[in-house]
Enzyme design. Structure first.
Site, PDB file in Angstrom:
ATOM      1  N   LEU A 106      19.155  63.696  85.983  1.00  0.00           N
ATOM      2  CA  LEU A 106      19.806  62.388  86.090  1.00  0.00           C
ATOM      3  C   LEU A 106      20.496  62.157  84.754  1.00  0.00           C
ATOM      4  O   LEU A 106      19.936  62.474  83.698  1.00  0.00           O
ATOM      5  CB  LEU A 106      18.782  61.269  86.345  1.00  0.00           C
ATOM      6  CG  LEU A 106      18.112  61.245  87.718  1.00  0.00           C
ATOM      7  CD1 LEU A 106      17.066  60.139  87.779  1.00  0.00           C
ATOM      8  CD2 LEU A 106      19.124  61.072  88.830  1.00  0.00           C
ATOM      9  N   ASP A 107      21.704  61.608  84.776  1.00  0.00           N
ATOM     10  CA  ASP A 107      22.426  61.325  83.531  1.00  0.00           C
ATOM     11  C   ASP A 107      21.621  60.390  82.646  1.00  0.00           C
ATOM     12  O   ASP A 107      20.770  59.636  83.119  1.00  0.00           O
ATOM     13  CB  ASP A 107      23.783  60.686  83.838  1.00  0.00           C
ATOM     14  CG  ASP A 107      24.746  61.642  84.532  1.00  0.00           C
ATOM     15  OD1 ASP A 107      24.573  62.863  84.377  1.00  0.00           O
ATOM     16  OD2 ASP A 107      25.647  61.154  85.228  1.00  0.00           O
TER      17      ASP A 107
END
Length: 96
Positions: A64-65
């Site tokens: 996930l960023d």
């Protein structure tokens, strides 16, 4: 037959079989943390895990960023993680 991994030694063809418990953790990643085991510049999700999880040798499955929050899976089961994230596997992804 019951095996006590703290006492018993199991061998197959004179090779010792190592027992390893597999862990699967669902984790809510907050924004501001990198999805990595370690990073030289940003704080990682591993820093948020309770101390008892630090020794399990788990790693994130997928990414996930840094600014994204949401469900993240962690495990120490490499074959399972590979099966989940491999691009050629057909997995149904739910969208809301």
């Amino acid at each position: 037959m019951h095996i006590n991994p703290d006492v018993d030694v199991v061998t197959v063809q004179d090779q010792v079989v190592q027992a390893q418990l597999e862990y699967y953790i669902k984790f809510h990643k907050p924004a501001g943390y990198v999805t990595a085991v370690e990073d030289s510049t940003d704080p990682t999700i591993m820093e948020l895990l309770p101390e008892e999880f630090q020794t399990l040798k788990v790693f994130p499955v997928g990414r996930l960023d840094k600014d994204t929050e949401g469900l993240l899976l962690l495990t120490n089961d490499g074959p399972w993680a590979h099966k989940i994230i491999h691009g050629k596997k057909i997995l149904v992804k739910l969208t809301m």
